[in-house]
Motif scaffolding. Structure first.
Motif, short mmCIF file in Angstrom:
data_model
loop_
_atom_site.label_atom_id
_atom_site.label_comp_id
_atom_site.label_asym_id
_atom_site.label_seq_id
_atom_site.Cartn_x
_atom_site.Cartn_y
_atom_site.Cartn_z
N ILE A 233 0.84 -1.20 0.00
CA ILE A 233 0.00 0.00 0.00
C ILE A 233 0.87 1.25 0.00
CG2 ILE A 233 -1.67 1.33 1.36
CD1 ILE A 233 -2.82 -1.38 2.29
N LEU A 234 2.00 1.19 0.70
CA LEU A 234 2.91 2.33 0.75
C LEU A 234 3.42 2.68 -0.65
CD1 LEU A 234 4.58 4.40 2.36
CD2 LEU A 234 6.32 2.63 2.66
N VAL A 235 3.72 1.68 -1.45
CA VAL A 235 4.15 1.93 -2.83
C VAL A 235 3.07 2.68 -3.59
CG1 VAL A 235 4.82 0.84 -5.00
CG2 VAL A 235 5.69 -0.06 -2.84
N LEU A 236 1.82 2.26 -3.44
CA LEU A 236 0.71 2.93 -4.12
C LEU A 236 0.52 4.36 -3.60
CD1 LEU A 236 -1.91 0.02 -4.20
CD2 LEU A 236 -0.41 0.79 -6.04
N VAL A 237 0.70 4.56 -2.30
CA VAL A 237 0.55 5.89 -1.71
C VAL A 237 1.61 6.84 -2.27
CG1 VAL A 237 0.79 7.21 0.43
CG2 VAL A 237 -0.58 5.12 0.39
N CYS A 238 2.85 6.36 -2.36
CA CYS A 238 3.93 7.20 -2.91
C CYS A 238 3.64 7.55 -4.37
CB CYS A 238 5.26 6.47 -2.80
SG CYS A 238 5.88 6.33 -1.11
N ALA A 239 3.13 6.58 -5.14
CA ALA A 239 2.78 6.84 -6.53
C ALA A 239 1.65 7.88 -6.62
CB ALA A 239 2.36 5.55 -7.22
N LEU A 240 0.68 7.79 -5.73
CA LEU A 240 -0.43 8.74 -5.71
C LEU A 240 0.06 10.15 -5.37
CD1 LEU A 240 -3.50 9.40 -5.72
CD2 LEU A 240 -3.53 8.77 -3.29
N LEU A 241 0.91 10.28 -4.35
CA LEU A 241 1.44 11.59 -3.98
C LEU A 241 2.24 12.20 -5.13
CD1 LEU A 241 2.67 11.00 -0.31
CD2 LEU A 241 0.78 12.48 -1.04
N LEU A 242 3.03 11.38 -5.81
CA LEU A 242 3.84 11.88 -6.91
C LEU A 242 2.95 12.35 -8.07
CD1 LEU A 242 6.60 12.36 -8.17
CD2 LEU A 242 6.60 9.97 -8.91
N ALA A 243 1.95 11.55 -8.42
CA ALA A 243 1.06 11.92 -9.53
C ALA A 243 0.28 13.18 -9.21
CB ALA A 243 0.11 10.76 -9.83
N LEU A 244 -0.24 13.27 -7.97
CA LEU A 244 -1.00 14.46 -7.58
C LEU A 244 -0.13 15.71 -7.59
CD1 LEU A 244 -3.16 13.12 -4.58
CD2 LEU A 244 -3.98 13.83 -6.83
N SER A 245 1.10 15.60 -7.06
CA SER A 245 1.96 16.78 -6.97
C SER A 245 2.41 17.25 -8.35
CB SER A 245 3.17 16.48 -6.09
OG SER A 245 3.93 15.41 -6.61
N MET A 246 2.75 16.33 -9.23
CA MET A 246 3.19 16.73 -10.57
C MET A 246 2.03 17.31 -11.37
SD MET A 246 5.99 13.85 -11.70
CE MET A 246 6.63 14.88 -13.04
N HIS A 302 11.77 8.22 -4.01
CA HIS A 302 12.92 8.72 -4.76
C HIS A 302 13.07 8.09 -6.14
CE1 HIS A 302 16.95 10.26 -5.53
NE2 HIS A 302 17.33 9.03 -5.78
N PRO A 303 13.15 6.75 -6.27
CA PRO A 303 13.26 6.19 -7.63
C PRO A 303 12.02 6.42 -8.48
CG PRO A 303 13.03 4.44 -6.00
CD PRO A 303 13.25 5.70 -5.25
N MET A 304 10.87 6.48 -7.84
CA MET A 304 9.64 6.76 -8.59
C MET A 304 9.71 8.12 -9.26
SD MET A 304 6.30 5.56 -6.48
CE MET A 304 5.89 3.84 -6.23
N GLN A 305 10.13 9.14 -8.48
CA GLN A 305 10.16 10.49 -9.04
C GLN A 305 11.19 10.60 -10.16
OE1 GLN A 305 11.07 13.18 -5.81
NE2 GLN A 305 13.26 12.78 -5.87
N LEU A 306 12.30 9.87 -10.05
CA LEU A 306 13.31 9.92 -11.10
C LEU A 306 12.80 9.28 -12.38
CD1 LEU A 306 16.63 9.09 -9.20
CD2 LEU A 306 15.73 11.32 -9.86
N MET A 307 12.16 8.12 -12.27
CA MET A 307 11.72 7.39 -13.46
C MET A 307 10.55 8.09 -14.15
SD MET A 307 12.17 3.37 -12.39
CE MET A 307 11.58 3.50 -10.70
N LEU A 308 9.56 8.53 -13.36
CA LEU A 308 8.42 9.22 -13.97
C LEU A 308 8.85 10.58 -14.52
CD1 LEU A 308 5.43 9.39 -14.63
CD2 LEU A 308 5.03 10.30 -12.32
N SER A 309 9.70 11.30 -13.79
CA SER A 309 10.13 12.62 -14.24
C SER A 309 10.97 12.52 -15.52
CB SER A 309 10.93 13.32 -13.15
OG SER A 309 10.12 13.57 -12.01
N ALA A 310 11.76 11.45 -15.65
CA ALA A 310 12.54 11.27 -16.88
C ALA A 310 11.62 11.12 -18.09
CB ALA A 310 13.45 10.05 -16.75
N TRP A 311 10.52 10.40 -17.90
CA TRP A 311 9.55 10.24 -18.99
C TRP A 311 8.85 11.57 -19.29
CZ3 TRP A 311 4.08 10.58 -18.92
CH2 TRP A 311 3.46 10.16 -20.10
N VAL A 312 8.45 12.30 -18.24
CA VAL A 312 7.79 13.59 -18.43
C VAL A 312 8.74 14.59 -19.10
CG1 VAL A 312 6.77 15.57 -17.23
CG2 VAL A 312 6.19 13.25 -16.52
N ALA A 313 10.01 14.58 -18.69
CA ALA A 313 10.99 15.48 -19.29
C ALA A 313 11.16 15.19 -20.78
CB ALA A 313 12.34 15.35 -18.58
#
Length: 333
Positions: A233-246, A302-313
């Motif tokens: 669930i923590l993995v999903l929560v981190c993904a949700l926070l990242l998606a919402l913030s971006m 941390h790795p989530m934000q790097l991987m998703l941000s690389a795709w967005v960039a």
């Protein structure tokens, strides 16, 4: 061969390996205090390097864009904590109480510098503003993060009151940062000549701090306190926070009429959290037995934000610049 954007980079793999090593071979007994002293020295050296790398001309070049910096600061230190606090009725029953504290701690952290600036460059954003905003976020975090921790987190989870913690953070993080920046005219050229080696030292320092943090928590029974379901669930929560913030960062940038270049800077400086600042701050703010579980959400984020941000960039970089000529459309007879 280029690594696919959604695969973790080498540093992320080393972080995972460090957590596994600390889980299998934690430090016990008489070795704990020497490791603690070495870790304090490593953190001092780490922030000395960050101060020495910070370019003063870049700060002055970007500092005038106050509306952008104000929005990034609001996303980092207001929107993120409010999201974590508002989700408490849902998250606390799903996660363990300590894991939820870790999520709140993640929400109070400043933005990352190196990856935010790099991603802004890849996406063709406002580089001077990114350098100024991300660096300013790190400095403000030394003051704001302990205050937010004292406001949002249970006082029993922290090792000292917020004002004492702020003083210790200033001594361990701000002092070496200021020394490094003050000595930049002398050490800056050396760091530029040996940039690859310095990056290796930078990453090695973080790995040692992570090992020390997880080692103490493993000895205190970290993994026996976290059910597998809560970890998933923590993995999903981190993904949700990242998606919402971006998503919210991009929407606010457009809502307030910023240019596309400024939008890129706002997204990458506002929606990222700093592992480099977060782990040392956690060592000051929390008891050693809680360290591992407190920084675990950050380690996942941390790795989530790097991987998703690389795709967005990459998507941002593919946009057509207004200066680029538009290819003529062939007219069929």
């Amino acid at each position: 061969m280029a690594r696919p954007r959604f695969l973790p980079d080498n540093f992320t793999l080393m972080l995972i390996g460090t957590v596994l090593l600390a889980s299998v071979l934690p430090v016990y007994g008489s070795f704990v205090r020497p490791l603690e002293l070495i870790t304090i020295g490593v953190i001092f050296f780490l922030f000395f390097l960050h101060g020495a790398k910070l370019s003063r001309p870049a700060i002055w070049a970007g500092i005038s864009h106050w509306r952008l910096h104000l929005l990034v600061t609001a996303i980092t230190f207001v929107v993120f904590p409010v999201m974590g606090w508002a989700l408490r009725p849902v998250l606390e029953p799903l996660l363990t109480p300590d894991l939820y504290l870790g999520v709140l701690f993640l929400c109070t952290l400043p933005a990352t510098v190196q990856s935010a600036v790099t991603l802004t460059a890849v996406a063709r954003g406002n580089m001077p503003a990114a350098i100024c905003s991300a660096s300013g976020s790190t400095l403000m975090g030394i003051v704001i993060t302990p205050l937010l921790v004292g406001l949002l987190l249970s006082h029993t989870a922290t090792s000292s009151d917020p004002l004492q913690a702020m003083g210790r953070i200033a001594l361990q993080l701000l002092l070496p940062f200021a020394l490094g920046h003050g000595l930049r005219p002398w050490v800056g050229p050396f760091l530029q000549r040996h940039a690859k080696r310095m990056k290796g030292l930078d990453q090695s320092s973080i790995l040692l701090v992570v090992y020390s943090a997880f080692s103490a928590s493993v000895v205190a029974g970290l993994w026996s306190k976290i059910p597998p379901a809560a970890l998933a669930i923590l993995v999903l929560v981190c993904a949700l926070l990242l998606a919402l913030s971006m998503g919210l960062s991009a929407w606010l940038a457009r809502r307030f009429g910023f240019s596309k270049e400024d939008e890129i800077t706002i997204v990458f400086c506002g929606a990222q959290k700093s592992l480099v600042s977060g782990v040392p701050m956690a060592k000051v703010l929390f008891e050693p037995s809680l360290m591992g579980v407190i920084v675990l959400p950050l380690m996942i984020f941390h790795p989530m934000q790097l991987m998703l941000s690389a795709w967005v960039a990459g998507r941002y970089a593919q946009r057509q610049s207004p200066a680029e000529p538009v290819a003529p459309v062939p007219i069929k007879a």
